[in-house]
Design a protein around this motif. Structure first.
Motif, PDB file in Angstrom:
ATOM      1  N   PHE A  28      10.931  24.530 -22.412  1.00  0.00           N
ATOM      2  CA  PHE A  28      11.608  24.186 -21.165  1.00  0.00           C
ATOM      3  C   PHE A  28      11.524  25.356 -20.200  1.00  0.00           C
ATOM      4  O   PHE A  28      11.647  26.514 -20.588  1.00  0.00           O
ATOM      5  N   SER A  34      12.565  18.745 -18.337  1.00  0.00           N
ATOM      6  CA  SER A  34      12.829  17.764 -19.383  1.00  0.00           C
ATOM      7  C   SER A  34      11.533  17.364 -20.069  1.00  0.00           C
ATOM      8  O   SER A  34      10.450  17.426 -19.471  1.00  0.00           O
ATOM      9  N   SER A  74      16.676  17.731 -22.268  1.00  0.00           N
ATOM     10  CA  SER A  74      16.738  18.933 -21.437  1.00  0.00           C
ATOM     11  C   SER A  74      17.651  19.942 -22.129  1.00  0.00           C
ATOM     12  O   SER A  74      18.309  19.620 -23.128  1.00  0.00           O
TER      13      SER A  74
END
Length: 289
Positions: A28, A34, A74
């Protein structure tokens, strides 16, 4: 493509599941907020079953969260809160807070501090300008070292060997027409930065953003961070940037440096045992009488 073998450390005492879980978190970024489970499996060359179990565990612990569409993941609140708690615990951040706040108030521009993490800088402190148009970066935001003036400040004293290790591949990513895309071009800019002791940019990383940056040093004289002020969608002429505004940034960086040096001095004094008291003699007693 990133693979599990490239991201996970190898060794006798390595815990594979832990390494794989951390590899997921490292996927990430600012540009990749995401990811779906199949995307993670492909990027890390892991089976979907393994990825599902890792994501399930990370989700239970709050390190990732599942988006409303039930497909995307996420970063979760546990990871973000622990990261901010760590940043807030750093002496560097505590020392710099009042200095940067005053810098923002005196200049009217957004003030930031960042540290270096490999080829990226990480924002650890920010005071946005008190205007409707202000810097939108957040604590934890990452930008490329070579494309930012704060990043340049943190590597301006690197040796050729250090630079070659930090940037083994070319071309370097381009963000504006000013971004150096070769190591030779970057080194030429750093020579000027080092001689000047600060860096100024107009649309160097992002169009419409002007910035002035200066380095922060620890008690040993090493550059450990950089601070800057930025103006968004507001033209500032070069004489002002190289004049009074530059002086304010340099003064702030020097003040943070002085506090860090003082803290290091205190630490040394408290950790070094004092010498035993000298045995008094008749002569010394007469001298101190």
């Amino acid at each position: 493509m990133m693979t599990a073998n490239e991201t996970a450390p190898q060794g006798k005492y390595v815990v594979p599941a832990l390494a794989q879980g951390l590899s997921i978190l490292s996927l990430f970024s600012r540009d990749q907020l995401s990811l779906t489970a199949p995307e993670i499996a492909q990027k890390l060359s892991l089976s979907r079953t393994t990825v599902f179990r890792l994501l399930y565990t990370l989700q239970l612990m709050g390190y990732v969260r599942r988006e409303d569409d039930e497909r995307h993941y996420s970063l979760g609140p546990a990871l973000l809160s622990r990261g901010f708690e760590y940043l807030a615990s750093l002496d560097l951040v505590e020392v710099a807070q009042p200095v940067l706040q005053r810098l923002r108030d005196e200049t009217g521009l957004s003030a930031h501090m960042a540290v270096r993490d490999g080829r990226e800088i990480v924002y650890v402190l920010r005071f946005p300008a008190r205007t409707t148009i202000a810097s939108s970066v957040n604590i934890g935001t990452r930008f490329p070292v070579h494309g930012t003036v704060m990043g340049r400040m943190m590597i301006c004293e690197f040796s050729d060997e250090d630079m070659n290790q930090l940037f083994p591949d070319e071309p370097l990513p381009r963000f504006t027409e000013q971004t150096p895309t070769t190591l030779k071009a970057l080194k030429a800019i750093l020579v000027e930065d080092r001689a000047r002791g600060y860096a100024v940019s107009q649309s160097f990383f992002e169009h419409g953003v002007s910035s002035i940056a200066a380095p922060v040093r620890d008690g040993a004289g090493h550059i450990v961070a950089a601070i800057n002020i930025t103006a968004v969608d507001a033209y500032i002429d070069l004489p002002a940037m190289h004049g009074a505004l530059k002086d304010k940034v340099l003064e702030a960086a020097a003040e943070v440096t002085r506090w860090l040096c003082r803290d290091m001095s205190r630490e040394v004094k408290t950790t070094v045992s004092p010498p035993p008291p000298a045995k008094k003699t008749k002569k010394s007693e007469r001298i101190h009488a």
